[in-house]
Design a protein around this motif. Sequence first.
Motif, short mmCIF file in Angstrom:
data_model
loop_
_atom_site.label_atom_id
_atom_site.label_comp_id
_atom_site.label_asym_id
_atom_site.label_seq_id
_atom_site.Cartn_x
_atom_site.Cartn_y
_atom_site.Cartn_z
N GLU A 192 26.43 8.72 11.68
CA GLU A 192 26.66 8.04 10.41
C GLU A 192 25.85 6.76 10.26
O GLU A 192 25.71 6.22 9.16
CB GLU A 192 28.15 7.77 10.17
N GLU A 193 25.30 6.27 11.38
CA GLU A 193 24.46 5.06 11.27
C GLU A 193 23.22 5.33 10.43
O GLU A 193 22.51 4.41 10.03
CB GLU A 193 24.08 4.51 12.66
N HIS A 194 22.95 6.61 10.15
CA HIS A 194 21.76 6.93 9.35
C HIS A 194 22.06 7.09 7.85
O HIS A 194 21.15 7.38 7.08
CB HIS A 194 21.09 8.20 9.88
N ILE A 195 23.30 6.85 7.45
CA ILE A 195 23.62 6.99 6.01
C ILE A 195 22.74 6.06 5.18
O ILE A 195 22.19 6.45 4.16
CB ILE A 195 25.12 6.69 5.75
N ASN A 196 22.58 4.83 5.67
CA ASN A 196 21.78 3.86 4.90
C ASN A 196 20.30 4.21 4.85
O ASN A 196 19.56 3.73 3.99
CB ASN A 196 21.93 2.45 5.48
N ASN A 197 19.85 5.02 5.79
CA ASN A 197 18.44 5.44 5.75
C ASN A 197 18.22 6.57 4.75
O ASN A 197 17.09 6.81 4.31
CB ASN A 197 18.01 5.97 7.14
N THR A 198 19.30 7.27 4.43
CA THR A 198 19.13 8.47 3.61
C THR A 198 18.51 8.20 2.24
O THR A 198 17.59 8.92 1.83
CB THR A 198 20.48 9.23 3.52
N PRO A 199 18.96 7.17 1.48
CA PRO A 199 18.30 6.94 0.18
C PRO A 199 16.81 6.66 0.33
O PRO A 199 16.00 7.13 -0.48
CB PRO A 199 19.04 5.74 -0.41
N LYS A 200 16.44 5.95 1.38
CA LYS A 200 15.01 5.66 1.61
C LYS A 200 14.27 6.98 1.82
O LYS A 200 13.20 7.22 1.28
CB LYS A 200 14.81 4.78 2.84
N GLN A 201 14.88 7.83 2.64
CA GLN A 201 14.22 9.11 2.95
C GLN A 201 14.13 9.98 1.69
O GLN A 201 13.12 10.66 1.46
CB GLN A 201 14.97 9.82 4.08
N ILE A 202 15.17 9.91 0.85
CA ILE A 202 15.12 10.73 -0.38
C ILE A 202 14.03 10.20 -1.33
O ILE A 202 13.34 10.97 -2.00
CB ILE A 202 16.51 10.78 -1.06
N HIS A 203 13.84 8.88 -1.35
CA HIS A 203 12.74 8.32 -2.17
C HIS A 203 11.40 8.90 -1.71
O HIS A 203 10.55 9.24 -2.53
CB HIS A 203 12.70 6.79 -2.04
N ILE A 204 11.23 8.99 -0.40
CA ILE A 204 9.96 9.54 0.12
C ILE A 204 9.87 11.03 -0.22
O ILE A 204 8.82 11.52 -0.66
CB ILE A 204 9.83 9.32 1.65
N ILE A 205 10.98 11.73 -0.03
CA ILE A 205 11.01 13.17 -0.34
C ILE A 205 10.60 13.39 -1.80
O ILE A 205 9.78 14.25 -2.12
CB ILE A 205 12.43 13.75 -0.09
N ASN A 206 11.18 12.57 -2.68
CA ASN A 206 10.85 12.71 -4.10
C ASN A 206 9.37 12.43 -4.35
O ASN A 206 8.71 13.11 -5.14
CB ASN A 206 11.70 11.77 -4.95
N ILE A 245 6.87 12.89 -2.38
CA ILE A 245 5.95 13.95 -1.93
C ILE A 245 6.38 15.32 -2.48
O ILE A 245 5.82 16.35 -2.11
CB ILE A 245 5.82 14.01 -0.38
N LYS A 246 7.40 15.30 -3.30
CA LYS A 246 7.92 16.52 -3.95
C LYS A 246 8.35 17.58 -2.93
O LYS A 246 8.05 18.77 -3.07
CB LYS A 246 6.89 17.11 -4.93
N ASN A 271 -0.71 10.26 8.69
CA ASN A 271 -1.72 9.46 8.01
C ASN A 271 -2.37 10.23 6.86
O ASN A 271 -2.71 9.64 5.84
CB ASN A 271 -2.78 8.97 9.01
N HIS A 272 -2.51 11.52 7.07
CA HIS A 272 -3.04 12.36 5.99
C HIS A 272 -2.13 12.23 4.75
O HIS A 272 -2.60 12.02 3.63
CB HIS A 272 -3.10 13.81 6.48
N MET A 273 -0.82 12.31 4.99
CA MET A 273 0.12 12.22 3.86
C MET A 273 0.10 10.82 3.25
O MET A 273 0.20 10.67 2.03
CB MET A 273 1.54 12.57 4.33
N ILE A 274 -0.03 9.81 4.11
CA ILE A 274 -0.05 8.44 3.58
C ILE A 274 -1.29 8.23 2.69
O ILE A 274 -1.22 7.62 1.62
CB ILE A 274 0.04 7.41 4.73
N ASN A 275 -2.42 8.80 3.11
CA ASN A 275 -3.63 8.67 2.29
C ASN A 275 -3.44 9.33 0.92
O ASN A 275 -3.86 8.79 -0.10
CB ASN A 275 -4.83 9.29 3.01
N ILE A 276 -2.80 10.50 0.93
CA ILE A 276 -2.54 11.17 -0.36
C ILE A 276 -1.68 10.27 -1.23
O ILE A 276 -1.95 10.06 -2.42
CB ILE A 276 -1.84 12.54 -0.13
N MET A 277 -0.67 9.68 -0.61
CA MET A 277 0.25 8.84 -1.39
C MET A 277 -0.44 7.57 -1.90
O MET A 277 -0.14 7.09 -2.99
CB MET A 277 1.48 8.49 -0.55
N LEU A 278 -1.36 7.04 -1.08
CA LEU A 278 -2.10 5.85 -1.53
C LEU A 278 -2.98 6.21 -2.72
O LEU A 278 -3.09 5.45 -3.69
CB LEU A 278 -2.96 5.31 -0.39
N ASN A 279 -3.56 7.42 -2.65
CA ASN A 279 -4.45 7.85 -3.73
C ASN A 279 -3.73 8.12 -5.03
O ASN A 279 -4.23 7.82 -6.11
CB ASN A 279 -5.24 9.10 -3.31
#
Length: 468
Positions: free
Chosen positions: A200-214, A216-217, A83-91
Amino acid sequence: MKIVTRFAPSPTGYLHIGNIRTALYSWLFARKNNGKFILRIENTDLKRSKDIFIKNIIETLKWLKIDWDEGPYLQSQRLDRYNHMINIMLNNGNAYKCYCSKKKLEQNQFQQNIIKNNIRNCKCRNIKNTISSNKPYTVKLHISKNKHITFIDTIRGKITFQNNILEDFIIRRSNGIPTYNFCVVIDDWDMKITHVIRGEEHINNTPKQIHIINAIKALIPSYTHVSVITDTLGKKISKRDNNFNIIKYKENGYLPHAVLNYILRLGWSYNNKEIFSLEEMKKLFNLKNLNKSSSIFTIKKLNWLNKYYLNKLSEKDMLNYLKNFFNKKNIDINNGPKLKDLYKIFYNRCNTLNEISNLCIIFYKNPTYNKKLVIKKYLNNNTKIILYLFLKNINHIKIWSTKNIDYVLKKILSKLNVNFKEIAMTIRLAITGIENTPPINNILYLMGKKKIIYHIKNAISFIKFNNS
Ligand code: GLU
């Protein structure tokens, strides 16, 4: 760079072969590279996560001796951090509150499916977060306008996902619980995971996770998506199918190292080598030899490996296991042949510890007869004569030896118009209650005269009672 891997199961079912395979590969990769292996329990799906499954994760890993350096971390205990990270992202505008109802979001999704490749995000994306409302809301990631996300998968090479097929997605549900994709990213970042090895069922999740990674740098880890395991009919194995639940193999008398060796080879190879000691596994494992194609689970090969390792088991370990087995069943092993002599006669024909135990057990407990034996005509009025004759002759044996037992059996054969198989099967069932045993003369010799007479008399009473 210190290599850090993790096993991150969701406790929503018993661990199966596929789950353990990713745990094993992640663990071996860390061990081979003097790295760190972390255990993380991903239990943010509050409805489906259960404590018994967390227990099962720990028990299974311990049984297989897959040890972890840190953890188990529970995602449910890290909500403040998310939640701390989500607040930073909201801000900073990387995320926004979405007040659309579920129904509206579904409608939106429906329209998007019609107009393929033209993702339209809801209008909340453009409303300033300062607006506060009492209405429930989700938090969505504001996906940047990059044209695509590309990452290198160790097994599959370069994988690209276009952004226009991805809408802004939810990172925190309206009940305040962050979603899987969000927690994974924060955890991997906080835990300094360098290599993500998962199904391999997580391949489709990977782009979503990379968007989040990007957003939060954070650093993008290396990804390895291991191919699926199917049963012999080609169906993907799942947590819902109890046949692949690892603890079942423990209960059924498989040795942990045989299971590990089997799982290692299910998707990874090293020349044509089949047998791997623990040391060899840790030394030789690499990611580049992982198979791209799916693997098929076959019990035959697991049995073959288990038999191989059973033959290598020390007498002490074997006896420990068997004593434990009999203890659990409340069976007294002092009133029969020595276990040490027994198992040596049987273990060559068995695939599992349970098969060995189930053969040894016939010397310590009374056989159970059931109607099936009558129906199959093993114990009926026609075979009763075999038992009478055997009883009479066995009584006369003075020196208890296999030679003299054979003599009695041959004598019955010469007197009756039946074949030896029928004689052996009738006596076998009368004294053991089971159809498959080692040669009958061995069994008779080991069991001893007194017990045999007792069982034969009981079998005759059973026949009288059930065939009249
Ligand atoms: N919790 C996920 C699962 O059990 C694994 C996620 C991951 O390894 O990134 O499938």
